[in-house]
Enzyme design. Structure first.
Site, PDB file in Angstrom:
ATOM      1  N   ASP A   1      10.543  62.980  32.790  1.00 43.82           N
ATOM      2  CA  ASP A   1      11.830  63.630  32.972  1.00 43.82           C
ATOM      3  C   ASP A   1      11.857  64.480  34.238  1.00 43.82           C
ATOM      4  OD1 ASP A   1      14.456  64.046  31.946  1.00 43.82           O
ATOM      5  OD2 ASP A   1      13.873  66.081  31.373  1.00 43.82           O
TER       6      ASP A   1
ATOM      7  N   LYS B   1      15.921  57.875  38.317  1.00 41.58           N
ATOM      8  CA  LYS B   1      14.488  58.062  38.200  1.00 41.58           C
ATOM      9  C   LYS B   1      14.144  58.454  36.771  1.00 41.58           C
ATOM     10  CE  LYS B   1      13.972  62.142  38.024  1.00 41.58           C
ATOM     11  NZ  LYS B   1      15.065  62.492  37.097  1.00 41.58           N
TER      12      LYS B   1
ATOM     13  N   TYR C   1      28.153  47.478  29.489  1.00 40.71           N
ATOM     14  CA  TYR C   1      27.537  47.458  30.815  1.00 40.71           C
ATOM     15  C   TYR C   1      27.788  46.108  31.492  1.00 40.71           C
ATOM     16  CZ  TYR C   1      24.986  51.431  28.772  1.00 40.71           C
ATOM     17  OH  TYR C   1      24.654  52.610  28.175  1.00 40.71           O
TER      18      TYR C   1
ATOM     19  N   ILE D   1      23.972  63.163  34.082  1.00 35.17           N
ATOM     20  CA  ILE D   1      23.609  62.766  35.443  1.00 35.17           C
ATOM     21  C   ILE D   1      24.679  61.855  36.051  1.00 35.17           C
ATOM     22  CG2 ILE D   1      22.169  60.771  34.773  1.00 35.17           C
ATOM     23  CD1 ILE D   1      21.127  63.303  37.438  1.00 35.17           C
ATOM     24  N   ALA D   2      25.320  61.024  35.215  1.00 32.85           N
ATOM     25  CA  ALA D   2      26.415  60.173  35.688  1.00 32.85           C
ATOM     26  C   ALA D   2      27.568  61.046  36.176  1.00 32.85           C
ATOM     27  CB  ALA D   2      26.879  59.240  34.573  1.00 32.85           C
TER      28      ALA D   2
ATOM     29  N   SER E   1      30.163  51.930  29.507  1.00 34.27           N
ATOM     30  CA  SER E   1      29.478  52.667  28.454  1.00 34.27           C
ATOM     31  C   SER E   1      29.440  51.766  27.229  1.00 34.27           C
ATOM     32  CB  SER E   1      30.253  53.953  28.142  1.00 34.27           C
ATOM     33  OG  SER E   1      29.766  54.555  26.966  1.00 34.27           O
TER      34      SER E   1
END
Lengths: 328, 328
Positions: A178, A97, A58, A15-16, A36
């Site tokens: 998910d 999300k 992070y 998704i990143a 990361s």
């Protein structure tokens, strides 16, 4: 056009990657830093997407003074710590999300953002894509009459594997968090209020998470939302928004590029709303517009709505006896 | 080919007309007599469809010594008296769906048929049309893998009118008994057993009958049936039978003439199963085959299944607080 924003990203997964591809289409967004737990992964991601900085933590992204806004793209259970870290460093946050894994965590995160007076938004990107923006206008204008029914599915076949994110309860696995969140958030968008009736049925995988489930919402005016999410098979892939004067079909509704209008006694009319790249850029544009305007929340995806959706998912899980191990 | 059967019909409404048209395609079926409370209507119907006798009462059809089998096509509340009348005169009966308006009546009717040792079948015609016969073979052969989900809707827009059959509680109105029975019977056919979970939500019309509703069934193996019926709008008009290896879409499933097979990574394949006339003839053929074989029930639509479906509709109505006035 407002100022240019320096974006940080936490996480380097699928998704990143999609988000970074989307961000690249926005002239006023700069992919500034990626973080990361692995320095190597961060560097590889930064090379692929042209990020200025690659950090092996992070914390470094959150602490960098030049970062304006951070996109949290880690797995669900790491949303709360990741987003909190950034808020505590004064950064605006767009969080993947579901916002967190349960209401308790979500309230904690929202509380922190409000206390810090910082922008926070759940990355419900579907709501910002052109087809959905148009659909909302049509509904607003009464083009479909009174909306009486919504039907929406999101499902794909994910063979059972207890280690995988999809089935691992330690990672808050299951179809609900998910992908089930898409039809649920869609129902909140269409009907704009809480259902007065909620019932559901779930098939739990051997790991205890939901492998497939259906949720039935009923509203005060008699409206119905019939929703489902599954890892068992490819279901029907369209959503249907049904009004007393007509129906709109949305193929692959969570990433719709088409609205198919079905009116009585007429041939279906197809309207195309193509978009470049992955579609995850529209929510980033919303974030930047809100920041420009000095807003702490999006009107389109407000935090109270994220909380209501999270509460609904808690409620459904409770019906199924599904608690994640870290919730014991 | 067996003997020729002399058919009687009770009622001269829309469905009686469709049945007579279907019957005309069957060489071994003779439309022998029609009965109506109005002699004039009976005569007009007999002229249209070439029936030998037109009677101004149901009793005369039931009592005619040459009639072999009677199709009961009156409104729901008159199924029990009409079908009982025929059984008491020793006739085989094909009775429009729903068999009666509630379980108590259905048990009474089935009891009478069994006591009299006479053939009785609910006119669930969908089950006998070529597309559905083929679908059942495919499922049996495992062509879709394990069936995990069924989605089926039947809906049309019937503007509210308290006098009309659709909305009149005195006539056992409401979407459930009129059209909801199709998705429900389809679920019983596909899964072949009782659900372990039943939930639903209904919008009641000002007359107290269901204007739209959704029913969610869950089965022991985790399978789900998501069903709906409505008079509020035209919903999605396909049923979807979803298995672990593929999905079959049935446009207008209750009168399907097409099976659309969706397999992973493949273009949908369309299989056509056209039939002549209205499609109501296939159930008549089943009745005649059963009578030829000396059977008192159909294996495809057995009476116990009609009772189970009726019990389910009672249960759903109870959830909604929907009692017909004549049930008080």
């Amino acid at each position: 056009m407002g100022k240019t924003f320096k974006w940080g990203i936490l996480g380097t997964g699928k998704i990143a990657n999609k988000f970074a591809l989307g961000l690249a289409t926005l002239p006023r967004a700069e992919l500034f830093a990626v973080g990361s737990r692995s320095q190597e992964k961060a560097e590889s991601f930064a090379r692929t997407h042209g990020a200025k900085h690659a950090f092996g933590s992070y914390e470094q992204v959150a602490a960098h003074p030049e970062v304006d806004v951070v996109y949290v793209a880690t797995p669900h259970p790491f949303h709360l710590p990741g987003a909190s870290l950034c808020l505590k460093q004064g950064k605006a946050v767009l969080c993947e999300k579901p916002l967190t894994v349960n209401l308790q965590q979500a309230e904690q995160l929202v509380g922190l953002a409000r206390e810090q007076q910082l922008f926070l938004m759940e990355a419900m990107w579907t709501r910002f894509i052109p087809a959905i923006v148009e659909l909302r206008k049509w509904i607003q204008a009464g083009r479909l009459g009174k909306i009486v029914k919504l039907q929406a599915d999101f499902s794909f076949k994910a063979p059972f594997d207890p280690q995988k994110r999809t089935y691992n309860p330690e990672l808050a696995g299951g179809a609900l968090l998910d992908i089930g969140i898409y039809p649920i958030a869609f129902a909140y968008m269409i009907f704009g209020r809480e259902p007065v009736h909620v019932s559901s049925f779930a098939q739990l995988a051997p790991t205890g998470v939901d492998q497939q489930a259906a949720y039935l919402f009923g509203y005060e005016g008699g409206e119905i939302a019939s929703l489902q999410a599954a890892f068992t098979a490819d279901f029907q892939k369209s959503a249907f928004v049904i009004g007393t004067s007509g129906m709109v079909e949305l193929p692959l509704f969570w990433r719709a590029q088409q609205l198919i209008v079905h009116l009585p006694e007429q041939k279906p009319q197809v309207f195309d709303f193509p978009y470049p790249s992955t579609g995850l850029q529209f929510q980033a544009e919303e974030v930047m517009n809100c920041l420009d305007a000095g807003m702490l929340e999006s009107d389109v995806m407000p935090l109270d709505e994220s909380l209501r959706i999270m509460a609904m998912m808690d409620r459904l899980r409770k019906e199924w006896g599904l608690r994640y191990p870290f919730e014991q």
